[in-house]
Design a protein around this motif. Structure first.
Motif, mmCIF file in Angstrom:
data_model
loop_
_atom_site.group_PDB
_atom_site.id
_atom_site.type_symbol
_atom_site.label_atom_id
_atom_site.label_comp_id
_atom_site.label_asym_id
_atom_site.label_seq_id
_atom_site.Cartn_x
_atom_site.Cartn_y
_atom_site.Cartn_z
ATOM 1 N N PHE A 198 3.299 -10.674 13.543
ATOM 2 C CA PHE A 198 3.526 -9.418 14.094
ATOM 3 C C PHE A 198 4.735 -8.920 13.137
ATOM 4 O O PHE A 198 4.876 -7.856 12.394
ATOM 5 N N LEU A 199 5.789 -9.913 13.255
ATOM 6 C CA LEU A 199 7.151 -9.367 12.605
ATOM 7 C C LEU A 199 7.017 -9.062 11.276
ATOM 8 O O LEU A 199 7.380 -8.139 10.482
ATOM 9 N N LEU A 200 6.177 -10.339 10.439
ATOM 10 C CA LEU A 200 6.047 -9.882 9.161
ATOM 11 C C LEU A 200 5.083 -8.625 8.843
ATOM 12 O O LEU A 200 5.614 -8.067 7.575
ATOM 13 N N ASP A 201 4.186 -8.440 9.451
ATOM 14 C CA ASP A 201 3.574 -7.174 9.454
ATOM 15 C C ASP A 201 4.262 -5.841 9.235
ATOM 16 O O ASP A 201 4.235 -5.129 8.525
ATOM 17 N N ARG A 202 5.153 -5.783 10.099
ATOM 18 C CA ARG A 202 6.007 -4.861 10.390
ATOM 19 C C ARG A 202 7.183 -4.755 9.187
ATOM 20 O O ARG A 202 7.539 -3.721 8.905
ATOM 21 N N LEU A 203 7.735 -5.767 8.985
ATOM 22 C CA LEU A 203 8.652 -6.047 8.027
ATOM 23 C C LEU A 203 7.913 -5.629 6.562
ATOM 24 O O LEU A 203 8.725 -4.800 5.729
ATOM 25 N N LEU A 204 6.850 -5.870 6.189
ATOM 26 C CA LEU A 204 6.148 -5.369 5.090
ATOM 27 C C LEU A 204 5.494 -4.048 5.012
ATOM 28 O O LEU A 204 5.427 -3.506 3.816
ATOM 29 N N GLU A 205 5.489 -3.609 6.006
ATOM 30 C CA GLU A 205 5.327 -2.018 5.992
ATOM 31 C C GLU A 205 6.312 -0.929 6.576
ATOM 32 O O GLU A 205 5.957 0.291 6.693
ATOM 33 N N ASP A 206 7.575 -1.589 7.010
ATOM 34 C CA ASP A 206 8.380 -0.652 7.444
ATOM 35 C C ASP A 206 8.972 0.363 6.260
ATOM 36 O O ASP A 206 9.449 -0.049 5.186
ATOM 37 N N GLU A 207 9.077 1.644 6.986
ATOM 38 C CA GLU A 207 9.319 2.808 6.073
ATOM 39 C C GLU A 207 10.731 3.069 6.352
ATOM 40 O O GLU A 207 11.157 3.531 7.348
ATOM 41 N N ASN A 208 11.823 2.735 5.306
ATOM 42 C CA ASN A 208 13.138 2.990 5.710
ATOM 43 C C ASN A 208 13.903 3.285 4.233
ATOM 44 O O ASN A 208 13.229 3.436 3.399
ATOM 45 N N PRO A 209 15.321 3.559 4.159
ATOM 46 C CA PRO A 209 15.855 4.290 2.970
ATOM 47 C C PRO A 209 15.378 3.200 1.749
ATOM 48 O O PRO A 209 15.369 3.482 0.697
ATOM 49 N N HIS A 260 6.121 -6.383 -3.299
ATOM 50 C CA HIS A 260 5.077 -6.022 -2.130
ATOM 51 C C HIS A 260 5.184 -4.536 -1.878
ATOM 52 O O HIS A 260 4.087 -3.644 -1.809
ATOM 53 N N TYR A 261 6.455 -3.968 -1.820
ATOM 54 C CA TYR A 261 6.270 -2.520 -1.550
ATOM 55 C C TYR A 261 5.978 -1.407 -2.742
ATOM 56 O O TYR A 261 5.058 -0.531 -2.434
ATOM 57 N N ARG A 262 5.987 -2.073 -3.927
ATOM 58 C CA ARG A 262 5.543 -1.314 -4.910
ATOM 59 C C ARG A 262 4.061 -1.256 -4.930
ATOM 60 O O ARG A 262 3.475 -0.441 -5.539
ATOM 61 N N GLN A 263 3.379 -2.401 -4.700
ATOM 62 C CA GLN A 263 2.045 -2.679 -4.867
ATOM 63 C C GLN A 263 1.292 -2.058 -3.540
ATOM 64 O O GLN A 263 0.065 -1.394 -3.749
ATOM 65 N N LYS A 264 1.641 -2.330 -2.319
ATOM 66 C CA LYS A 264 1.144 -1.892 -1.291
ATOM 67 C C LYS A 264 1.723 -0.543 -0.824
ATOM 68 O O LYS A 264 0.839 0.055 0.206
ATOM 69 N N GLY A 265 2.913 0.053 -0.815
ATOM 70 C CA GLY A 265 3.351 0.944 -0.345
ATOM 71 C C GLY A 265 4.087 0.405 1.094
ATOM 72 O O GLY A 265 4.143 -0.518 1.508
ATOM 73 N N VAL A 266 4.608 1.686 1.931
ATOM 74 C CA VAL A 266 5.032 1.341 3.095
ATOM 75 C C VAL A 266 4.524 2.443 4.004
ATOM 76 O O VAL A 266 3.896 3.466 3.727
ATOM 77 N N GLY A 267 4.896 2.133 5.405
ATOM 78 C CA GLY A 267 4.589 3.049 6.300
ATOM 79 C C GLY A 267 2.901 3.180 6.592
ATOM 80 O O GLY A 267 2.337 2.385 6.495
#
Length: 436
Positions: free
Chosen positions: A81-92, A174-181
């Protein structure tokens, strides 16, 4: 002044863990959900305010039960759960790093991201068994409680005792490939006036399931690949008879290319009035978007017509390179035209009335591509039936399958891909009922 990053050690107390979570600078959103909120409530209960204030035993037990139940409903481990949220979190940080090089970001933003990663690592390394022990001690309960335990499926790449903050490059990639939020969590969305709503379970149709219209499929896939590679991509009108697979083809694209950053946004015809607002929202994302409008048609003086025209032709604002419109229609010219609309020389109508008529007829030309799906003839219909029957492992001879498929088309909706799908679904049910 450089602040040393915390060493990823186990939290020695619930109070220490609560302080770590409270010290997050960017990633507070990780806990903005039922599981995270239940966890924070449990920590507050264990922490309590003031050295002389003890939490009531039942309050701690109830807080632990709520957290346990939410984890059980999600069916995943606390660490996952923590890793899922870390990899998807939308922040500055996660938003900016998708478009800017890491070295170009302010140093304070990079340091804040590393700081939070190391704190989250500490929370990650505090197992549910340890939290359960704190609950038992605080509540002094004789009840034999259980810790939520399921195998972990995810892992943050950190060798040995390496701090997570030292591997910021992994998170950036990861953010560049999968996006966030929501864009990271969902591949398909619905546009509801002013809001994007994620679709948890999208239609599972795949390109391999669709046969009979190979040329339109090839052209549409090529156009979609241009979009994904940052090359010029055209808006597309898929025109043809009902049940020919136009909508299924568009939906299959997101299943084919979703892992490459393609997202599908379905817009109902009634919400086209807000289409410019949607396009303005999507241009801010690095992912590629297909705006999908199914069964498109307009009436006279339809305001939605103007909104779509602005998006197709553009205005003072440049058209976003990451957005295309794929629309399906049973009408070639999209706008209903009546014989009475055509001017006669003796009528005292608009002087340039033929220009108005031509504007209606040429609206579909504003789509860069028009792909035609003609009605299926018998050979095409049977080819689709055989393809679907083979996938479903239908146990019928070719002769019997053809005979029953023709009967089905005659008695039901005529020859089309949709009819073939319905017929094979019927056979699947029939075969399932008669199997021992």
């Amino acid at each position: 002044m450089t602040v040393p990053y915390p060493t990823p050690l186990l939290a020695t107390s619930s109070k220490a863990l609560y302080h770590q979570v409270s010290s997050l600078l960017l990633y507070q959103g990780i806990f903005d959900n039922p599981i995270g909120e239940a966890f924070l409530d449990l920590l507050r209960c264990l922490h309590h305010n003031g050295t002389n204030q003890k939490p009531e035993a039942t309050v701690c037990l109830q807080a632990y039960g709520v957290w346990f139940r939410h984890l059980a409903e999600a069916g995943q481990s606390w660490q996952d759960f923590l890793l899922d949220r870390l990899l998807e979190d939308e922040n500055p940080f996660s938003v900016r790093v998708q478009r800017e090089e890491l070295a170009q970001l302010p140093t304070s933003l990079q340091d804040a991201a590393r700081h939070d990663l190391n704190l989250i690592q500490m929370v990650y390394q505090c197992p549910p068994e340890q939290i359960l022990q704190w609950v038992i001690i605080a509540s002094q309960t004789p009840v034999a409680l259980k810790a939520w335990q399921v195998p972990n499926q995810l892992e943050f790449p950190a060798e040995g005792g390496q701090n997570w903050g030292e591997n910021l490059a992994y998170l950036v990639a990861h953010y560049r490939q999968k996006g966030v939020g929501a864009v990271a969590h969902y591949r398909a969305f619905r546009w509801r006036g002013k809001n994007l709503q994620g679709v948890p379970q999208i239609d599972g149709v795949r390109l391999a399931d669709l046969v009979g219209y190979d040329d339109p499929q090839k052209i549409l896939c090529q156009n979609t690949q241009c979009l994904l590679q940052g090359l010029p991509a055209l808006n597309v009108l898929l025109y043809g008879s009902r049940g020919s697979g136009k909508s299924s083809l568009v939906k299959a694209l997101v299943n084919q290319y979703g892992d490459r950053g393609l997202r599908l946004v379905e817009v109902s015809p009634r919400d086209l009035i807000t289409l410019p607002l949607l396009v303005g929202k999507l241009r801010t994302y690095p992912q590629k978007f297909i705006i999908f409008v199914d069964d498109l048609s307009f009436e006279e003086e339809d305001e939605r017509f103007k909104s779509l025209k602005v998006v197709l032709e553009g205005d003072l604002v440049a058209r976003p390179a990451n957005v295309v419109i794929y629309a399906t229609s049973n009408r070639r010219h999209l706008i209903r035209e009546f014989f009475g609309d055509r001017p006669s020389p003796q009528d005292a109508d608009e002087v340039q009335a033929w220009d108005t008529v031509q504007e209606k007829l040429s609206f579909s030309d504003r789509f860069g591509l028009t792909l035609t799906f003609p009605p299926a003839n018998q050979d095409t219909y049977l080819m689709i039936v055989h393809h679907l029957a083979k996938q479903a492992q239908i146990n019928l001879s070719e002769t019997e399958l053809d005979f029953r498929a023709k009967q089905w088309a005659t008695r039901h909706n005529g020859r089309s891909g949709r009819t073939a799908r319905q017929f094979v679904d019927y056979l699947i049910g029939e075969q399932g009922l008669t199997s021992p």
